[in-house]
Design a protein around this motif. Structure first.
Motif, PDB file in Angstrom:
ATOM      1  N   ALA A 251       0.822  -1.205   0.000  1.00  0.00           N
ATOM      2  CA  ALA A 251       0.000   0.000   0.000  1.00  0.00           C
ATOM      3  C   ALA A 251       0.861   1.262   0.000  1.00  0.00           C
ATOM      4  CB  ALA A 251      -0.929  -0.004   1.218  1.00  0.00           C
ATOM      5  N   LEU A 252       1.906   1.268   0.834  1.00  0.00           N
ATOM      6  CA  LEU A 252       2.783   2.432   0.913  1.00  0.00           C
ATOM      7  C   LEU A 252       3.534   2.648  -0.393  1.00  0.00           C
ATOM      8  CD1 LEU A 252       4.058   4.677   2.624  1.00  0.00           C
ATOM      9  CD2 LEU A 252       5.769   3.019   3.394  1.00  0.00           C
ATOM     10  N   ASN A 253       4.021   1.561  -0.990  1.00  0.00           N
ATOM     11  CA  ASN A 253       4.728   1.667  -2.258  1.00  0.00           C
ATOM     12  C   ASN A 253       3.831   2.244  -3.344  1.00  0.00           C
ATOM     13  OD1 ASN A 253       7.047   0.787  -4.145  1.00  0.00           O
ATOM     14  ND2 ASN A 253       5.288  -0.233  -5.049  1.00  0.00           N
ATOM     15  N   ALA A 254       2.582   1.791  -3.379  1.00  0.00           N
ATOM     16  CA  ALA A 254       1.643   2.296  -4.381  1.00  0.00           C
ATOM     17  C   ALA A 254       1.413   3.793  -4.210  1.00  0.00           C
ATOM     18  CB  ALA A 254       0.317   1.538  -4.278  1.00  0.00           C
ATOM     19  N   VAL A 255       1.264   4.228  -2.972  1.00  0.00           N
ATOM     20  CA  VAL A 255       1.032   5.646  -2.708  1.00  0.00           C
ATOM     21  C   VAL A 255       2.268   6.475  -3.062  1.00  0.00           C
ATOM     22  CG1 VAL A 255       0.590   7.360  -0.904  1.00  0.00           C
ATOM     23  CG2 VAL A 255      -0.697   5.218  -0.931  1.00  0.00           C
ATOM     24  N   LEU A 256       3.437   6.012  -2.642  1.00  0.00           N
ATOM     25  CA  LEU A 256       4.666   6.766  -2.892  1.00  0.00           C
ATOM     26  C   LEU A 256       4.981   6.868  -4.381  1.00  0.00           C
ATOM     27  CD1 LEU A 256       7.022   5.474  -0.040  1.00  0.00           C
ATOM     28  CD2 LEU A 256       5.850   7.680  -0.193  1.00  0.00           C
ATOM     29  N   ILE A 257       4.832   5.758  -5.096  1.00  0.00           N
ATOM     30  CA  ILE A 257       5.156   5.762  -6.524  1.00  0.00           C
ATOM     31  C   ILE A 257       4.101   6.510  -7.331  1.00  0.00           C
ATOM     32  CG2 ILE A 257       5.552   4.338  -8.574  1.00  0.00           C
ATOM     33  CD1 ILE A 257       7.781   4.163  -6.530  1.00  0.00           C
ATOM     34  N   ALA A 258       2.836   6.256  -7.036  1.00  0.00           N
ATOM     35  CA  ALA A 258       1.755   6.813  -7.852  1.00  0.00           C
ATOM     36  C   ALA A 258       1.436   8.264  -7.519  1.00  0.00           C
ATOM     37  CB  ALA A 258       0.491   5.959  -7.694  1.00  0.00           C
ATOM     38  N   VAL A 259       1.748   8.713  -6.318  1.00  0.00           N
ATOM     39  CA  VAL A 259       1.361  10.061  -5.902  1.00  0.00           C
ATOM     40  C   VAL A 259       2.582  10.925  -5.581  1.00  0.00           C
ATOM     41  CG1 VAL A 259       0.073  11.428  -4.227  1.00  0.00           C
ATOM     42  CG2 VAL A 259      -0.839   9.238  -5.015  1.00  0.00           C
TER      43      VAL A 259
END
Length: 239
Positions: free
Chosen positions: A30-38
């Motif tokens: 979840a954190l990786n998705a947020v950091l990469i995508a946002v």
């Protein structure tokens, strides 16, 4: 043999550690998705968007290592072989298979979180969206990387037999040694298990290896480590 596998599966899913690593894997996804995508800015290329859905193979490698090494720390490896009436090498092979199956379940759970969190965030990014086929490819390569990492971790745990020492060495190699090697010899670094896993999960973009090639490299490493671990285990006595 089925009974032995069932018993090893039961052990692998009823420890507190498995739930901790499952929670950690989902949190990272979840954190990786947020950091990469946002937080990383504008993503307009497909490889960048695939990275938002990546997992963390080293986490499940650690889980397999700690779990398998714990059998020797708690002195349960030899009694298990005696009760099962199998040689220690066979018991270890079944144990590794059990960890791989449990790792498959964890990998599917972690990737479900990555896709569930990442895809809605990526929808707001410019450029082409990931197609359903591309998402399926990302999930498949991530799942395979996580399963192979789990199996390799269990084999390494049997070789090292010390969960703390094994975890420390593993983290040093992954976080310190490999980045140094990658800076000087990127091609060679991609042929290591960690480098191949990075290619499979999308963490490494500029590489001479394709994802299928990286999967083959990681699979060969895993098979070699498992064979060495099983062979060494067969040579040990039951003391």
């Amino acid at each position: 043999m089925i009974g032995l596998l069932r018993g090893e599966l039961l052990k692998s899913v009823t420890t507190r550690a498995v739930w901790g690593f499952a929670a950690g894997g989902m949190a990272f996804a979840a954190l990786n998705a947020v950091l990469i995508a946002v937080a990383s800015g504008t993503l307009d290329e497909i490889p960048e968007k695939k990275e938002a859905l990546s997992g963390l193979p080293v986490l499940l490698l650690l889980w397999g290592l700690v779990g398998a090494a714990g059998e020797y720390r708690h002195r349960t490896a030899a009694p298990t072989a005696l009760v099962a009436r199998r040689d220690r090498g066979t018991v270890l092979a079944v144990r590794i298979a059990a960890y791989a199956l449990t790792g498959l379940g964890l990998a599917l759970l972690i990737n479900a979180v990555a896709v569930g969190v990442g895809l809605p965030l990526l929808a707001h990014q410019p450029g082409p969206d990931l197609t359903s086929g591309q998402v399926a490819e990302v999930v498949a390569s991530n799942v395979l990387a996580l399963v192979l990492a789990t199996a390799m971790g269990a084999a390494l745990g049997a070789l090292i037999r010390g969960p703390v020492v094994g975890a420390v060495v593993l983290l040093i190699v992954d976080l310190v040694v490999l980045p140094l090697v990658s800076g000087a010899w990127e091609r060679e670094a991609n042929l290591t298990p960690f480098g191949a896993a990075g290619v499979m999960t999308g963490g490494t973009h500029d590489t001479t290896l394709t994802v299928p090639q990286a999967g083959a490299v990681f699979a060969v490493w895993t098979v070699l480590v498992v064979l060495v671990a099983v062979g060494c285990e067969r040579r040990r006595d039951l003391a």
